[in-house]
Design an enzyme around this catalytic site. Structure first.
Site, PDB file in Angstrom:
ATOM      1  N   LYS A 204      -5.598   2.805  -3.769  1.00 56.55           N
ATOM      2  CA  LYS A 204      -4.449   3.258  -4.284  1.00 56.55           C
ATOM      3  C   LYS A 204      -4.235   2.981  -5.719  1.00 56.55           C
ATOM      4  O   LYS A 204      -4.910   2.108  -6.214  1.00 56.55           O
ATOM      5  CB  LYS A 204      -3.447   2.967  -3.299  1.00 56.55           C
ATOM      6  CG  LYS A 204      -3.255   3.706  -2.068  1.00 56.55           C
ATOM      7  CD  LYS A 204      -2.127   3.228  -1.089  1.00 56.55           C
ATOM      8  CE  LYS A 204      -2.055   4.318   0.184  1.00 56.55           C
ATOM      9  NZ  LYS A 204      -1.246   3.800   1.057  1.00 56.55           N
ATOM     10  N   ARG A 243      -6.974   0.496   6.882  1.00 53.84           N
ATOM     11  CA  ARG A 243      -7.457   2.032   6.658  1.00 53.84           C
ATOM     12  C   ARG A 243      -7.931   2.224   5.284  1.00 53.84           C
ATOM     13  O   ARG A 243      -7.335   2.128   4.254  1.00 53.84           O
ATOM     14  CB  ARG A 243      -6.134   2.710   6.626  1.00 53.84           C
ATOM     15  CG  ARG A 243      -6.351   4.279   6.479  1.00 53.84           C
ATOM     16  CD  ARG A 243      -4.898   4.812   6.612  1.00 53.84           C
ATOM     17  NE  ARG A 243      -4.829   6.433   6.499  1.00 53.84           N
ATOM     18  CZ  ARG A 243      -4.913   7.180   5.270  1.00 53.84           C
ATOM     19  NH1 ARG A 243      -5.073   6.566   4.334  1.00 53.84           N
ATOM     20  NH2 ARG A 243      -5.061   8.448   5.475  1.00 53.84           N
TER      21      ARG A 243
END
Ligand code: PMM
Length: 288
Positions: A204, A243
């Protein structure tokens, strides 16, 4: 949990797996590399992303869910829509991963309650296109805790079994990098909610920001080292599910952690205020 986005515009793997056969192939690779579940998403949630029509989301995900489920791969469906979740469950998915925590579709709670499947309840405040406007918190960890509990209560009131709910602080969803780091550093406070935790930090932009050299931000696929470090620290702090895009790197990092803990000394003395002195013999596991 291995990430498999069948979208043209996801920030990391967007456009790579639009052809169902390629997506299924990649899902098999992720499972072969050790992912316990492959998370299939048909709508990008990157900041600023616009929603896709439900028919298009179904068209993207269903052949991939079917293809992987038919090969025995446990599949989760990453969607905010009850209709997509329902169709994916019928096609063989075993878990619903809803980044909107049920707020994106009022019908989601009914769907999950009826299906009796595990449900990832993510902290979320607003659709991706303008979520940055909602990134205001007093104490981000306390606020996320409270809002997750409200959502959990609402889902349980709608018939969802609380024992099937996994909580996720929703890194990057209406959060600044500082908020993300605070949530990670204080995961123990989210653990107190008594439900398993899922963390989605993989590649991210807050990791891009961390690794940036001036204005030169490394592309998502160059953020796997930082992702693995976050994964280890999150696992150490009690995260149950990670994840990630890079499954082998994550598994390697988690094996280091397991070996370290098996050797007897936890690398973090979370609940022991004073770590043992170097000359003290540690005989048992150190509580964390
Ligand atoms: N992040 C993304 C998508 N789905 N699901 C959960 N539960 N938690 C997350 O943090 C999360 C998610 C966005 O990342 P991607 O574009 O790599 O899929």
């Amino acid at each position: 949990m291995g990430v498999l986005n069948v979208t043209p515009d996801s920030f990391s793997d967007g456009g790579r797996y639009l052809v169902p056969a390629r997506a299924v192939e990649h899902g098999l690779v992720l499972a072969g590399q050790g992912a316990d579940v492959v998370d299939i998403g048909g709508e990008s949630t990157r900041p600023g992303a616009r929603p896709v029509p439900v028919r298009e989301e179904l068209r993207r995900v269903l052949p991939v869910v079917r293809g992987l489920a038919a090969r025995g791969v446990p599949v989760s469906i990453d969607t905010m829509r009850a209709r997509v979740a329902e169709a994916a469950l019928e096609a063989g998915a075993v878990l619903v991963n809803d980044v909107s925590g049920g707020l994106g579709d009022p019908d989601m709670a009914r769907c999950v309650a009826a299906a009796r499947v595990p449900y990832v309840l993510t902290h979320w405040r607003a659709p991706s296109r303008d979520m940055h406007r909602f990134a205001g918190y007093g104490d981000v960890v306390a606020d996320v805790r409270t809002e997750l509990l409200h959502r959990l209560d609402a889902l349980v009131a709608a018939g969802v079994d609380p024992d099937r709910v996994i909580l996720d602080p929703g890194l990057g969803f209406a959060k600044t990098p500082t908020h993300n780091w605070q949530l990670l550093a204080r995961l123990d406070e989210l653990r107190e909610l008594g439900r398993p935790l899922l963390i989605g930090a993989s590649r991210k932009s807050f990791l891009g920001r961390l690794l940036a050299d001036g204005d030169a931000v490394p592309p998502p696929e160059h953020r796997d080292g930082a992702t693995a470090a976050v994964s280890v620290l999150a696992a150490l702090a009690g995260a149950d599910c990670l994840r990630v895009h890079d499954v082998p790197g994550t598994i390697a990092a988690l094996r280091v952690l397991a070996a370290w803990e098996t050797a007897g000394v936890s690398p973090m003395f979370r609940s022991a205020p004073t770590p043992p002195r170097p000359d003290e013999t540690v005989t048992g596991p150190i509580p964390r």
